[in-house]
Write a protein that holds these residues in place. Structure first.
Motif, PDB file in Angstrom:
ATOM      1  N   THR A 187       0.813  -1.226   0.000  1.00  0.00           N
ATOM      2  CA  THR A 187       0.000   0.000   0.000  1.00  0.00           C
ATOM      3  C   THR A 187       0.842   1.269   0.000  1.00  0.00           C
ATOM      4  N   LEU A 188       2.146   1.162   0.181  1.00  0.00           N
ATOM      5  CA  LEU A 188       2.985   2.344   0.339  1.00  0.00           C
ATOM      6  C   LEU A 188       3.166   3.089  -0.980  1.00  0.00           C
ATOM      7  N   SER A 189       3.165   4.424  -0.876  1.00  0.00           N
ATOM      8  CA  SER A 189       3.392   5.282  -2.040  1.00  0.00           C
ATOM      9  C   SER A 189       4.203   6.493  -1.593  1.00  0.00           C
ATOM     10  N   PRO A 190       5.277   6.855  -2.327  1.00  0.00           N
ATOM     11  CA  PRO A 190       6.107   8.008  -1.943  1.00  0.00           C
ATOM     12  C   PRO A 190       5.256   9.261  -1.758  1.00  0.00           C
ATOM     13  N   THR A 191       5.455   9.946  -0.615  1.00  0.00           N
ATOM     14  CA  THR A 191       4.538  11.023  -0.272  1.00  0.00           C
ATOM     15  C   THR A 191       5.214  12.302   0.188  1.00  0.00           C
ATOM     16  N   GLY A 192       5.871  12.278   1.369  1.00  0.00           N
ATOM     17  CA  GLY A 192       6.175  13.548   2.019  1.00  0.00           C
ATOM     18  C   GLY A 192       7.601  13.810   2.413  1.00  0.00           C
ATOM     19  N   TRP A 193       7.780  14.180   3.690  1.00  0.00           N
ATOM     20  CA  TRP A 193       9.040  14.658   4.222  1.00  0.00           C
ATOM     21  C   TRP A 193       9.942  13.497   4.645  1.00  0.00           C
ATOM     22  N   THR A 194      11.103  13.859   5.284  1.00  0.00           N
ATOM     23  CA  THR A 194      12.052  12.829   5.720  1.00  0.00           C
ATOM     24  C   THR A 194      12.385  13.042   7.197  1.00  0.00           C
ATOM     25  N   PRO A 195      11.460  12.727   8.098  1.00  0.00           N
ATOM     26  CA  PRO A 195      11.695  12.925   9.539  1.00  0.00           C
ATOM     27  C   PRO A 195      12.446  11.738  10.159  1.00  0.00           C
ATOM     28  N   ILE A 196      13.736  11.645   9.897  1.00  0.00           N
ATOM     29  CA  ILE A 196      14.516  10.503  10.380  1.00  0.00           C
ATOM     30  C   ILE A 196      14.614  10.512  11.904  1.00  0.00           C
ATOM     31  N   GLY A 197      14.905  11.684  12.492  1.00  0.00           N
ATOM     32  CA  GLY A 197      15.035  11.763  13.942  1.00  0.00           C
ATOM     33  C   GLY A 197      13.793  11.288  14.676  1.00  0.00           C
ATOM     34  N   PRO A 198      12.602  11.846  14.382  1.00  0.00           N
ATOM     35  CA  PRO A 198      11.386  11.380  15.043  1.00  0.00           C
ATOM     36  C   PRO A 198      11.110   9.900  14.805  1.00  0.00           C
ATOM     37  N   ALA A 199      11.436   9.408  13.599  1.00  0.00           N
ATOM     38  CA  ALA A 199      11.204   7.991  13.304  1.00  0.00           C
ATOM     39  C   ALA A 199      12.092   7.091  14.158  1.00  0.00           C
ATOM     40  N   LEU A 200      13.345   7.487  14.389  1.00  0.00           N
ATOM     41  CA  LEU A 200      14.241   6.690  15.227  1.00  0.00           C
ATOM     42  C   LEU A 200      13.753   6.650  16.673  1.00  0.00           C
ATOM     43  N   LEU A 201      13.290   7.793  17.183  1.00  0.00           N
ATOM     44  CA  LEU A 201      12.759   7.825  18.547  1.00  0.00           C
ATOM     45  C   LEU A 201      11.545   6.901  18.686  1.00  0.00           C
ATOM     46  N   ALA A 202      10.668   6.947  17.686  1.00  0.00           N
ATOM     47  CA  ALA A 202       9.479   6.098  17.729  1.00  0.00           C
ATOM     48  C   ALA A 202       9.853   4.622  17.580  1.00  0.00           C
ATOM     49  N   ALA A 203      10.845   4.334  16.728  1.00  0.00           N
ATOM     50  CA  ALA A 203      11.273   2.943  16.530  1.00  0.00           C
ATOM     51  C   ALA A 203      11.890   2.374  17.802  1.00  0.00           C
ATOM     52  N   ALA A 204      12.615   3.206  18.547  1.00  0.00           N
ATOM     53  CA  ALA A 204      13.170   2.750  19.823  1.00  0.00           C
ATOM     54  C   ALA A 204      12.055   2.365  20.787  1.00  0.00           C
ATOM     55  N   ASP A 205      10.959   3.128  20.762  1.00  0.00           N
ATOM     56  CA  ASP A 205       9.802   2.782  21.597  1.00  0.00           C
ATOM     57  C   ASP A 205       9.145   1.495  21.105  1.00  0.00           C
ATOM     58  N   ASP A 206       9.144   1.270  19.790  1.00  0.00           N
ATOM     59  CA  ASP A 206       8.568   0.037  19.244  1.00  0.00           C
ATOM     60  C   ASP A 206       9.266  -1.201  19.802  1.00  0.00           C
ATOM     61  N   LEU A 207      10.561  -1.085  20.107  1.00  0.00           N
ATOM     62  CA  LEU A 207      11.367  -2.236  20.505  1.00  0.00           C
ATOM     63  C   LEU A 207      11.486  -2.380  22.017  1.00  0.00           C
ATOM     64  N   GLU A 208      10.741  -1.605  22.772  1.00  0.00           N
ATOM     65  CA  GLU A 208      10.835  -1.677  24.233  1.00  0.00           C
ATOM     66  C   GLU A 208      10.386  -3.041  24.735  1.00  0.00           C
ATOM     67  N   GLY A 209      10.962  -3.436  25.872  1.00  0.00           N
ATOM     68  CA  GLY A 209      10.584  -4.697  26.495  1.00  0.00           C
ATOM     69  C   GLY A 209      11.390  -5.863  25.958  1.00  0.00           C
ATOM     70  N   GLY A 210      11.432  -6.941  26.727  1.00  0.00           N
ATOM     71  CA  GLY A 210      12.175  -8.124  26.327  1.00  0.00           C
ATOM     72  C   GLY A 210      13.660  -7.983  26.603  1.00  0.00           C
ATOM     73  N   THR A 211      14.335  -9.125  26.587  1.00  0.00           N
ATOM     74  CA  THR A 211      15.778  -9.132  26.854  1.00  0.00           C
ATOM     75  C   THR A 211      16.590  -9.597  25.661  1.00  0.00           C
ATOM     76  N   GLY A 212      15.933  -9.880  24.542  1.00  0.00           N
ATOM     77  CA  GLY A 212      16.662 -10.290  23.347  1.00  0.00           C
ATOM     78  C   GLY A 212      17.322  -9.094  22.676  1.00  0.00           C
ATOM     79  N   SER A 213      18.101  -9.363  21.634  1.00  0.00           N
ATOM     80  CA  SER A 213      18.770  -8.286  20.911  1.00  0.00           C
ATOM     81  C   SER A 213      17.741  -7.412  20.206  1.00  0.00           C
ATOM     82  N   LYS A 214      18.096  -6.125  20.039  1.00  0.00           N
ATOM     83  CA  LYS A 214      17.192  -5.160  19.395  1.00  0.00           C
ATOM     84  C   LYS A 214      17.958  -4.445  18.289  1.00  0.00           C
ATOM     85  N   ARG A 215      17.355  -4.353  17.118  1.00  0.00           N
ATOM     86  CA  ARG A 215      18.035  -3.759  15.966  1.00  0.00           C
ATOM     87  C   ARG A 215      17.050  -2.948  15.132  1.00  0.00           C
TER      88      ARG A 215
END
Length: 420
Positions: A122-150
């Motif tokens: 469903t993805l289609s090229p659209t807008g801006w490039t907010p890399i910083g906010p995306a990294l912060l949100a991705a770090a929250d996505d990986l919260e919890g657990g004791t396995g490796s996170k990447r």
């Protein structure tokens, strides 16, 4: 009749209780397995520039979709995978709104390949490039657990949401000590984008790769996902002391810390008679630093006497500086001889370039290994050559015999020439 009904009801209740008792341990085991499972969040740039047609005759977006489909097919069952996008939803010109445009396309968890592929389609090229906010949100996505996170970030341009510098964001994530690694892939990169993505990766001990072909993108993402599934040693966050007296006592293992510019950090290790301390340290220049810097690691006694040291220096050609030392403690005639407390001092002579922030400190990685000291003569250095002395002897002998043979052949040829 009533007794029969009661008996049947009792048997049914007993069976239900047994079934419930068996079900709960299974659920607990499943939860424990999930907590230990490695997690990967694929962060994809879906900004307008992904429409550019320079990836094997197609658009960058088409190449990314093809790569994602192949990666989803090859993802190991043990990996909890998610997909996050940046610049996929807001097509307008308002920067403030565009810099909030990051969303979770597929939640990190057990992979449903069909559902994940449908979401990517469903993805289609659209807008801006907010890399910083995306990294912060991705770090929250990986919260919890004791396995490796990447986090695997795939982008075709530098961040457009200044002043939130994604390189600073990556350093802040690394400073949390949660063992999260960010790998970056640049699609058809330019110099500025390459520098930014490299900085993001280096801040967390990840890798940066330039990609110009679809097959390269597929292979690299597959490699990174497989790397997350491989068993790894998770570094333990520690904080060195300002003096030996205030230093933490470390056992054998891998540790991470942060060291300020030109700062000393102290750690303590217990070494028993007949053991050997092996330690190495690496400091990463995750931001611009002045050239000509050094790193020193010393093992000293509690009284301050130096035992052994390791040194390294750099001129700006590499981003990581490493050195190490070995200290074997000789055997004791006493069976209950006490262990010796060895102070390990780490000192760096990095200095920040003009305008560079000095906090948080530079990433420091320390390995400590206390093993049985070598007891055989063959295990220690011989004439400074280690176990390579015999090879040198063979080379000397072969050289001598070759010289004798060459001399004999030369004399024989001269004799034949004179006779003729």
């Amino acid at each position: 009749m009533i007794r029969s009904q009661r008996l049947a009801a009792g048997v049914f209740a007993l069976l239900a209780s047994l079934a419930a008792g068996l079900a709960f341990p299974t659920a607990a085991a499943a939860d424990e397995t999930t907590a230990l499972s490695p997690k990967v969040d694929l962060v994809l740039d879906v900004s307008g520039s992904m429409r550019t047609k320079d990836m094997d005759g197609g658009t960058r977006m088409a190449a990314a979709k093809q790569a994602f489909n192949e990666v989803l097919d090859a993802t190991p069952e043990t990996v909890l995978l998610g997909i996050r996008t940046l610049g996929a939803n807001y097509p307008g010109d308002d920067q403030k709104t565009g810099c909030k445009d990051t969303s979770q396309l597929y939640k990190v968890g057990p992979l449903d390949r069909t559902e994940a592929k449908a979401a990517v389609a469903t993805l289609s090229p659209t807008g801006w490039t907010p890399i910083g906010p995306a990294l912060l949100a991705a770090a929250d996505d990986l919260e919890g657990g004791t396995g490796s996170k990447r986090i695997v970030l795939i982008s075709d341009g530098e961040d457009t949401c200044a002043p939130l510098d994604p390189c600073v964001v990556a350093r802040e994530i690394a400073a949390k000590g949660i063992g999260l690694t960010i790998d970056t892939l640049g699609l058809v990169p330019n110099t500025k984008m390459r520098q930014q993505l490299s900085c993001i990766a280096e801040a967390t001990g990840g890798t940066y790769t330039s990609v110009e072909h679809t097959t390269e993108l597929t292979d690299k993402v597959n490699q990174l996902v497989d790397r997350a599934a491989a068993p790894v040693v998770t570094p333990v966050a520690t904080e060195g002391g300002a003096t030996c007296a205030s230093a933490p006592v470390l056992k054998s293992g891998l540790y991470t810390d942060r060291t300020e510019f030109a700062q000393q950090r102290w750690y303590k290790v217990e070494v028993k008679p007949g053991q050997e301390l092996r330690s190495s340290v690496s400091v990463s220049a995750d931001r611009a630093v002045n050239p000509n810097y050094g790193l020193l690691v010393r093992a000293v006694t509690l009284s301050g006497r130096e035992i052994v040291r390791g040194e390294a220096s750099g001129t700006g050609r590499t981003d990581v500086l490493s050195t190490g030392l070995r200290y074997p403690k000789e055997e004791s005639d006493e069976d209950d001889a006490p262990a010796e407390t060895v102070c390990v001092q780490v000192t760096n002579s990095f200095s920040p370039a003009a305008g560079v922030k000095t906090t948080p400190g530079l990433p420091l990685e320390l390995t400590v290994d206390v093993v049985d000291a070598p007891s055989q003569a063959s295990d220690v250095a011989s004439f400074g050559l280690g176990r390579g002395w015999w090879l040198l002897g063979v080379l000397v002998l072969v050289g001598f015999l070759a010289g004798v043979l060459w001399g004999w052949l030369s004399r024989w040829r001269v004799a034949v020439w004179r006779t003729n």
